[in-house]
Design a protein around this motif. Structure first.
Motif, PDB file in Angstrom:
ATOM      1  N   LEU A 271      39.565  26.819  41.144  1.00  0.00           N
ATOM      2  CA  LEU A 271      38.308  26.707  40.435  1.00  0.00           C
ATOM      3  C   LEU A 271      37.296  27.642  41.059  1.00  0.00           C
ATOM      4  N   SER A 272      36.269  27.975  40.341  1.00  0.00           N
ATOM      5  CA  SER A 272      35.158  28.706  40.924  1.00  0.00           C
ATOM      6  C   SER A 272      33.910  28.363  40.162  1.00  0.00           C
TER       7      SER A 272
ATOM      8  N   ALA B  40      37.833  30.768  38.452  1.00  0.00           N
ATOM      9  CA  ALA B  40      38.498  31.948  38.998  1.00  0.00           C
ATOM     10  C   ALA B  40      39.319  32.600  37.899  1.00  0.00           C
ATOM     11  N   GLU B  41      38.959  33.800  37.575  1.00  0.00           N
ATOM     12  CA  GLU B  41      39.647  34.510  36.505  1.00  0.00           C
ATOM     13  C   GLU B  41      40.791  35.359  37.019  1.00  0.00           C
ATOM     14  N   CYS B  42      40.672  35.814  38.233  1.00  0.00           N
ATOM     15  CA  CYS B  42      41.657  36.762  38.750  1.00  0.00           C
ATOM     16  C   CYS B  42      42.519  36.195  39.880  1.00  0.00           C
TER      17      CYS B  42
ATOM     18  N   LYS C 158      47.040  35.162  44.782  1.00  0.00           N
ATOM     19  CA  LYS C 158      47.274  36.483  44.211  1.00  0.00           C
ATOM     20  C   LYS C 158      46.115  36.883  43.327  1.00  0.00           C
ATOM     21  N   ASN C 159      45.660  38.103  43.539  1.00  0.00           N
ATOM     22  CA  ASN C 159      44.677  38.721  42.658  1.00  0.00           C
ATOM     23  C   ASN C 159      45.460  39.330  41.490  1.00  0.00           C
ATOM     24  N   GLU C 160      45.293  38.781  40.324  1.00  0.00           N
ATOM     25  CA  GLU C 160      46.046  39.250  39.165  1.00  0.00           C
ATOM     26  C   GLU C 160      45.284  40.285  38.342  1.00  0.00           C
TER      27      GLU C 160
ATOM     28  N   GLU D 209      35.225  33.770  43.328  1.00  0.00           N
ATOM     29  CA  GLU D 209      35.490  35.204  43.442  1.00  0.00           C
ATOM     30  C   GLU D 209      34.313  36.021  42.923  1.00  0.00           C
ATOM     31  N   ARG D 210      34.205  37.240  43.449  1.00  0.00           N
ATOM     32  CA  ARG D 210      33.198  38.185  42.966  1.00  0.00           C
ATOM     33  C   ARG D 210      33.719  39.593  43.194  1.00  0.00           C
TER      34      ARG D 210
END
Length: 117
Positions: free
Chosen positions: A15-16, A20-22, A49-51, A112-113
């Motif tokens: 979550l963010s 969290a999108e990536c 993992k950063n997708e 994330e940012r």
């Protein structure tokens, strides 16, 4: 010695502030044990993992949860993920022994940012 353990391939929650999108939690596991000095030790590990095709900074909020999935204790970590990069984390942190009997599970929230160049 009391020890709790969760399987490494549990369903993960990422979550963010704006979901969290990536960065996705791929695997996670933890254990919690008492020691002889009046504290407890939580060992947590995760694969994230950063997708996305962009470099991201991330705040990781590790929440130790009770049997009703309510937070009992919060740990913080930070990371930078390169383009489509996977990172493994393995940490050992001392926590108050008073939470030992309350913790049943844990989750990882990701904030994330995009990294500014």
């Amino acid at each position: 010695m009391k020890r709790l353990s969760m399987g490494a391939l549990l369903s993960s929650v990422a979550l963010s502030v704006s979901a969290a999108e990536c960065i996705q939690v791929k695997e996670k596991d933890f254990s919690l044990a008492s020691n002889d000095i009046g504290s407890a030790v939580v060992q947590w590990k995760a694969e994230l993992k950063n997708e996305c095709r962009k470099t991201l900074d991330a705040d990781l909020v590790i929440l130790l949860l009770d049997n009703e999935a309510k937070p009992v204790y919060e740990l913080l970590d930070k990371a930078t993920f390169g383009v489509e990069e996977s990172l493994g984390f393995e940490k050992e942190v001392y926590v108050p022994s008073r939470i030992l009997g309350k913790v049943e599970s844990f989750t990882i929230q990701v904030r994330e940012r995009e990294r500014l160049q």
